[in-house]
Design a protein around this motif. Structure first.
Motif, PDB file in Angstrom:
ATOM      1  N   ILE A   9     -14.027 -16.079  -9.067  1.00  0.00           N
ATOM      2  CA  ILE A   9     -15.325 -16.758  -8.981  1.00  0.00           C
ATOM      3  C   ILE A   9     -15.840 -16.694  -7.551  1.00  0.00           C
ATOM      4  O   ILE A   9     -17.032 -16.460  -7.299  1.00  0.00           O
ATOM      5  N   ASN A  10     -14.945 -16.899  -6.583  1.00  0.00           N
ATOM      6  CA  ASN A  10     -15.358 -16.761  -5.184  1.00  0.00           C
ATOM      7  C   ASN A  10     -15.852 -15.353  -4.899  1.00  0.00           C
ATOM      8  O   ASN A  10     -16.835 -15.149  -4.179  1.00  0.00           O
ATOM      9  N   SER A  11     -15.159 -14.353  -5.465  1.00  0.00           N
ATOM     10  CA  SER A  11     -15.590 -12.971  -5.269  1.00  0.00           C
ATOM     11  C   SER A  11     -16.958 -12.731  -5.879  1.00  0.00           C
ATOM     12  O   SER A  11     -17.808 -12.058  -5.291  1.00  0.00           O
ATOM     13  N   VAL A  12     -17.183 -13.285  -7.072  1.00  0.00           N
ATOM     14  CA  VAL A  12     -18.488 -13.134  -7.727  1.00  0.00           C
ATOM     15  C   VAL A  12     -19.581 -13.779  -6.889  1.00  0.00           C
ATOM     16  O   VAL A  12     -20.657 -13.201  -6.672  1.00  0.00           O
ATOM     17  N   LEU A  13     -19.304 -14.985  -6.392  1.00  0.00           N
ATOM     18  CA  LEU A  13     -20.329 -15.689  -5.618  1.00  0.00           C
ATOM     19  C   LEU A  13     -20.580 -15.000  -4.280  1.00  0.00           C
ATOM     20  O   LEU A  13     -21.726 -14.939  -3.811  1.00  0.00           O
ATOM     21  N   ASN A  14     -19.516 -14.471  -3.657  1.00  0.00           N
ATOM     22  CA  ASN A  14     -19.720 -13.732  -2.412  1.00  0.00           C
ATOM     23  C   ASN A  14     -20.521 -12.460  -2.658  1.00  0.00           C
ATOM     24  O   ASN A  14     -21.317 -12.030  -1.827  1.00  0.00           O
ATOM     25  N   ALA A  15     -20.310 -11.838  -3.828  1.00  0.00           N
ATOM     26  CA  ALA A  15     -21.061 -10.625  -4.154  1.00  0.00           C
ATOM     27  C   ALA A  15     -22.525 -10.919  -4.419  1.00  0.00           C
ATOM     28  O   ALA A  15     -23.365 -10.022  -4.313  1.00  0.00           O
ATOM     29  N   THR A  16     -22.847 -12.166  -4.777  1.00  0.00           N
ATOM     30  CA  THR A  16     -24.258 -12.501  -4.985  1.00  0.00           C
ATOM     31  C   THR A  16     -25.060 -12.373  -3.698  1.00  0.00           C
ATOM     32  O   THR A  16     -26.274 -12.168  -3.744  1.00  0.00           O
ATOM     33  N   GLY A  21     -21.325  -6.272   8.572  1.00  0.00           N
ATOM     34  CA  GLY A  21     -20.041  -6.806   8.161  1.00  0.00           C
ATOM     35  C   GLY A  21     -19.770  -6.526   6.712  1.00  0.00           C
ATOM     36  O   GLY A  21     -20.626  -6.122   5.950  1.00  0.00           O
ATOM     37  N   PRO A  22     -18.513  -6.740   6.282  1.00  0.00           N
ATOM     38  CA  PRO A  22     -18.146  -6.464   4.902  1.00  0.00           C
ATOM     39  C   PRO A  22     -18.807  -7.425   3.967  1.00  0.00           C
ATOM     40  O   PRO A  22     -18.987  -8.593   4.276  1.00  0.00           O
ATOM     41  N   ARG A  23     -19.186  -6.912   2.788  1.00  0.00           N
ATOM     42  CA  ARG A  23     -19.863  -7.755   1.816  1.00  0.00           C
ATOM     43  C   ARG A  23     -19.216  -7.658   0.440  1.00  0.00           C
ATOM     44  O   ARG A  23     -19.761  -8.155  -0.525  1.00  0.00           O
ATOM     45  N   GLY A  24     -18.107  -6.972   0.373  1.00  0.00           N
ATOM     46  CA  GLY A  24     -17.452  -6.815  -0.921  1.00  0.00           C
ATOM     47  C   GLY A  24     -16.756  -8.076  -1.339  1.00  0.00           C
ATOM     48  O   GLY A  24     -16.643  -9.052  -0.598  1.00  0.00           O
ATOM     49  N   PRO A  25     -16.241  -8.145  -2.564  1.00  0.00           N
ATOM     50  CA  PRO A  25     -15.600  -9.332  -3.069  1.00  0.00           C
ATOM     51  C   PRO A  25     -14.317  -9.671  -2.342  1.00  0.00           C
ATOM     52  O   PRO A  25     -13.824 -10.781  -2.453  1.00  0.00           O
ATOM     53  N   HIS A  26     -13.755  -8.720  -1.588  1.00  0.00           N
ATOM     54  CA  HIS A  26     -12.547  -9.017  -0.849  1.00  0.00           C
ATOM     55  C   HIS A  26     -12.865  -9.414   0.592  1.00  0.00           C
ATOM     56  O   HIS A  26     -11.962  -9.633   1.385  1.00  0.00           O
ATOM     57  N   ALA A  27     -14.145  -9.516   0.918  1.00  0.00           N
ATOM     58  CA  ALA A  27     -14.506  -9.823   2.296  1.00  0.00           C
ATOM     59  C   ALA A  27     -14.108 -11.243   2.668  1.00  0.00           C
ATOM     60  O   ALA A  27     -13.802 -11.533   3.805  1.00  0.00           O
ATOM     61  N   MET A  65     -17.480  -6.178  -8.145  1.00  0.00           N
ATOM     62  CA  MET A  65     -17.618  -7.395  -8.944  1.00  0.00           C
ATOM     63  C   MET A  65     -17.726  -7.062 -10.428  1.00  0.00           C
ATOM     64  O   MET A  65     -17.055  -7.674 -11.267  1.00  0.00           O
ATOM     65  N   ILE A  66     -18.568  -6.079 -10.765  1.00  0.00           N
ATOM     66  CA  ILE A  66     -18.781  -5.751 -12.180  1.00  0.00           C
ATOM     67  C   ILE A  66     -17.540  -5.112 -12.785  1.00  0.00           C
ATOM     68  O   ILE A  66     -17.134  -5.443 -13.903  1.00  0.00           O
ATOM     69  N   SER A  67     -16.899  -4.206 -12.049  1.00  0.00           N
ATOM     70  CA  SER A  67     -15.768  -3.475 -12.620  1.00  0.00           C
ATOM     71  C   SER A  67     -14.498  -4.295 -12.672  1.00  0.00           C
ATOM     72  O   SER A  67     -13.663  -4.097 -13.560  1.00  0.00           O
ATOM     73  N   THR A  68     -14.335  -5.234 -11.732  1.00  0.00           N
ATOM     74  CA  THR A  68     -13.062  -5.961 -11.640  1.00  0.00           C
ATOM     75  C   THR A  68     -13.209  -7.449 -11.874  1.00  0.00           C
ATOM     76  O   THR A  68     -12.588  -8.015 -12.774  1.00  0.00           O
ATOM     77  N   SER A  69     -14.042  -8.092 -11.076  1.00  0.00           N
ATOM     78  CA  SER A  69     -14.084  -9.554 -11.087  1.00  0.00           C
ATOM     79  C   SER A  69     -14.548 -10.110 -12.426  1.00  0.00           C
ATOM     80  O   SER A  69     -13.949 -11.056 -12.959  1.00  0.00           O
ATOM     81  N   ILE A  70     -15.613  -9.550 -12.985  1.00  0.00           N
ATOM     82  CA  ILE A  70     -16.163 -10.102 -14.224  1.00  0.00           C
ATOM     83  C   ILE A  70     -15.156 -10.011 -15.361  1.00  0.00           C
ATOM     84  O   ILE A  70     -14.921 -10.980 -16.090  1.00  0.00           O
TER      85      ILE A  70
END
Length: 615
Positions: free
Chosen positions: A339-346, A9-15, A164-169
Motif C-alpha cells: 500500500i505504501n508502494s502504491v501511494l508513493n507511486a501516486t 530522485g527515485p520515484r519507484g515503489p521501492h524508493a 506498481m501495476i505489475s507487482t504491487s497491485i
C-alpha cells in the motif's frame, strides 16, 4: 556552485520502503481511481481474470494447509495404531491434493503473465499519450518546465507506475484475499487461537506503523539528497568543458563530496530505522507462533469448554493452525508495504497525469495559405510572456515581400521575441500582425509555419545521416534537392570531406562536428524547404570570418525574393538590409537603412562605430 532546482530522485515503489501504512488523502484517492479507470479501459477482462486466478491460487494454498490436519488426524495417527495399515486412501487423497496444487500453479502463472501484459501495455499507452501531448504543447510550456523535470516523467514516474501495476497491485489483491480466506479458516478451526493471532497481528501493525512514522521523514530527506546528487552529476557532465577551462575540478570534487556525504548520512538514518521493521515483525511473528503453540497444546491436553462449547482441539488442528497463522501475519506486513508502494507511486502518477492534462497549443485559425508572398506587418503590438511583465511596446513594422529586415539591440531588447511572434510561438496581447493582409490569428499555425524557415542560434541536429538532417526541412525533398541546398549555403565541401559524405551518421546532436559545421547544416535545412519567409536568429554567430563570407554569399542567394528577418551580432552582415530596426527595452527607437541610421548618429551609429561585434 549552483544547485539544480529540478528533482531527479527515485520515484519507484521501492524508493521509500519505510514501513507503516500511510493515510490516503482525497487527492491520492482521485489519482488511484483515475489510474484504475485508465487500466480497466483496455484490460477489464484481463483484470477480472487476474482476480479470479488470485482467488483460486489463495484457495489452493489454503487447501494444502488444511490438508495437514486431515493428514495427521485422519491418516498418520490412525495408521500408526493399525497392525496392517492400508495406504490406498492416503495415496488417493495425495493425488487429489496434487491436482489442486497444480491448478494453483497454473493460475499463479496465468495471473503473473497477465499482469505483465497489462503493465507493459498500459505503459505503452501512457508513454504514447504523454509524448503526443508533449508534441502539441506550446513553447510557453517548455519555457516554464526544465528538460530534467520532463524527462523524469518518462523515466522515473512511468517506471514507478509499471512496478506498481505489475507487482504491487497483484500482491495487494493476493494478500487481501489470502487474509480473508485464512481468517475464515482460522475461525472455523479454533476461535481461541484466532483471538491470539489477531492480538499479535495488531501488535505487529502498531509497531510497524510507529516505526514507519519515525523513518518516513528521513526517507524524504534521503530522496531530496539523492535528487541533488543526480542533478549535480548531470550538471557536471554537461559542463565538463567549462570545468576544464576554468580549472574547477577540485572545487567540483569538494562540492560533490559535500552533497554525497549528505546523502550517505540521510540514507543511513532512514535505513537504520526502516531495517528494524522486518526483524521486529519477524520476532513478533515467532512470539505469536510460540504463544499459539502453547495455547494449542493447553487446549489439546485439557478438556475445556465455555457455555458447553468445547475448546479442545486435535494435534492436526494445532499444526494446521500454526501454518495458517504464518499465512495470516505475513500478508498483513506485505499489504502495509505494498500500500505504501502504491501511494508513493501516486506521486509519479500525478506528474504523468499533469503532463497529460497540460493545455495543448490552441489554434483558432482556419485559413490555409495558398501561394504566400511573405508580407508581414506589425501594428501597435504589445506583448508580455506574463501579464505582470510586458516586454514589447507599440511595435509597428511595415514590410514588403522580398525585403530583408534586420533587428539590432542589446540583450533583452526584444529581438527574438518579435521572431517568436511571427511564427505564433506566442500570442500577442494587443495590436495585430498581418501576413499577406490576413490577421495572423486567422491562419492555421501549420500552414503559417510551413511558409517559413528558421535558423536558430542554438542548432539542433537529430540522430541520423547528414542528408536526413537536411531533409528535415522538407520531408519529401530528394537527395538532389538536399545536396543543392547544401551547395547553396557553402556546406557541400565540408560534408563531402566527412567519412561517408552525406551518408555520415550524426550522433549526440552532431557532437562529431564543429559548431560552425552544425550551423551550416541547419542553414541548409532551412534552404531546402524553399519558403517565402526566412528567419535567421544569429545564424552565423558560431561561424568563423572566412566561412562566414562563404556562407554570406550563399545566404544572399537564398534570401533573394524572400522576406527575411535577421538577428545578427555582427552589424557588418546586415549593412545591405532593406530595413534595420533598432530595439531598446522592447521599443523601436530607430529604423531605416544602414546609411539613414548612420546619418542619424543615434544608437545604431554608436553600435556600428563603437564596436562592430556588439549588438
Amino acid at each position: 556552485m549552483r544547485q539544480p532546482s529540478f528533482d531527479r530522485g527515485p520515484r519507484g515503489p521501492h524508493a521509500q520502503n519505510q514501513g507503516g501504512i500511510q493515510k490516503i488523502d482525497a487527492q491520492q484517492r482521485a489519482v488511484i481511481w483515475r489510474l484504475t479507470k485508465y487500466v480497466l479501459s483496455d484490460y477489464k477482462f484481463s483484470i477480472i481474470t487476474v482476480l479470479v486466478c488470485i482467488a483460486v491460487t489463495s484457495v489452493t494454498t489454503l487447501a494444502s494447509t488444511l490438508f495437514t490436519r486431515t493428514l495427521i488426524d485422519d491418516y498418520i495417527v490412525p495408521l500408526t495404531q493399525m497392525a496392517n495399515p492400508d495406504y490406498t486412501s492416503l495415496w488417493e487423497t495425495l493425488i487429489k491434493l496434487g491436482i489442486i496444487l497444480l491448478v494453483g500453479v497454473v493460475c499463479s502463472y496465468t495471473y503473473n503473465r497477465l499482469m505483465i501484459n497489462v503493465s507493459q501495455g498500459t505503459m505503452l499507452r501512457l508513454r504514447q499519450r504523454i509524448f503526443e501531448r508533449m508534441e502539441r504543447l506550446p513553447i510557453r510550456y517548455f519555457d516554464q518546465h526544465s528538460h530534467g523535470e520532463m524527462m523524469s516523467v518518462y523515466t522515473n514516474d512511468v517506471d514507478s507506475l509499471r512496478q506498481m501495476i505489475s507487482t504491487s497491485i497483484s500482491q495487494v489483491f493476493n494478500s487481501v484475499i489470502t487474509i480473508g480466506v485464512t481468517f475464515a479458516s482460522m475461525v472455523v478451526l479454533s476461535v481461541p487461537l484466532t483471538i491470539v493471532s489477531i492480538v499479535m497481528a495488531a501488535v505487529m501493525m502498531v509497531t510497524t506503523t510507529w516505526l514507519g512514522k519515525r523513518s518516513r521523514k528521513y526517507f524524504r530527506t534521503q530522496q531530496e539528497s539523492l535528487a541533488r546528487v543526480n542533478g549535480f552529476i548531470e550538471e557536471m557532465m554537461t559542463g565538463q568543458k567549462v570545468i576544464k577551462v576554468f580549472c574547477h575540478e577540485e572545487q567540483a570534487i569538494e562540492e560533490f563530496e559535500r552533497i554525497n556525504e549528505q546523502l550517505r548520512a540521510s540514507a543511513c538514518e532512514a535505513n537504520r530505522i526502516a531495517n528494524i521493521v522486518m526483524p521486529v515483525n519477524g520476532n513478533l511473528s515467532n512470539l505469536g507462533y510460540v504463544l499459539i503453540a502453547v495455547a494449542g497444546a493447553t487446549l489439546a491436553l485439557g478438556q475445556l469448554s465455555i457455555f458447553n462449547y468445547p475448546l479442545s482441539i486435535s494435534l492436526g488442528t494445532i499444526v494446521a493452525f500454526l501454518t495458517l497463522n504464518k499465512s495470516f501475519t505475513q500478508p498483513i506486513t506485505h499489504v502495509s508495504q505494498q500500500i505504501n508502494s502504491v501511494l508513493n507511486a501516486t506521486v509519479g502518477a500525478e506528474r504523468v497525469f499533469r503532463l497529460m492534462d497540460a493545455e495543448p497549443e490552441v489554434d483558432k485559425g482556419t485559413i490555409e495559405l495558398n501561394n504566400p508572398k511573405g508580407d508581414v506587418d506589425f501594428t501597435d503590438v504589445d506583448f508580455g510572456y506574463t501579464p505582470a511583465k510586458q516586454v514589447l511596446f507599440d511595435i509597428d513594422i511595415n514590410t514588403n515581400p522580398g525585403q530583408k529586415i534586420a533587428f539590432v539591440g542589446g540583450t533583452g531588447a526584444g529581438k527574438t521575441t518579435i521572431i517568436n511572434l511571427i511564427n505564433r510561438f506566442y500570442e500577442i496581447q494587443k495590436g495585430k500582425i498581418l501576413y499577406d493582409g490576413i490577421p495572423l490569428t486567422d491562419i492555421r499555425k501549420e500552414s503559417l509555419r510551413k511558409s517559413m524557415s528558421i535558423v536558430l542560434q542554438e542548432t539542433h541536429l537529430f540522430t541520423g545521416t547528414v542528408i536526413d538532417n537536411i531533409r528535415y526541412g522538407k520531408l519529401d525533398a530528394t537527395d538532389d534537392d538536399c545536396i543543392r541546398a547544401a551547395r547553396l549555403v557553402g556546406a557541400d565541401d565540408f560534408i563531402r570531406r566527412l567519412g561517408n559524405g552525406y551518408q555520415t551518421v550524426l550522433n549526440g546532436d552532431g557532437g562529431n562536428l564543429s559548431q560552425g559545421e552544425r550551423q551550416l547544416i541547419a542553414i541548409a535545412r532551412a534552404a531546402v524547404s524553399d519558403p517565402p519567409v526566412l528567419i535567421l536568429d544569429e545564424a552565423t554567430s558560431s561561424i568563423d570570418t572566412r566561412t562566414e563570407r562563404l556562407v554570406q554569399r550563399g545566404m544572399d542567394t537564398l534570401m533573394q525574393g524572400r522576406t527575411t528577418f535577421v538577428i545578427a551580432h555582427r552589424l557588418s552582415t546586415i549593412r545591405n538590409a532593406d530595413l534595420i530596426i533598432v530595439l531598446d527595452h522592447g521599443r523601436i527607437i530607430e529604423q531605416g537603412t544602414h546609411d539613414e541610421l548612420l546619418a542619424l548618429k543615434g544608437k545604431y551609429y554608436q553600435l556600428y562605430t563603437g564596436n562592430e561585434l556588439t549588438a
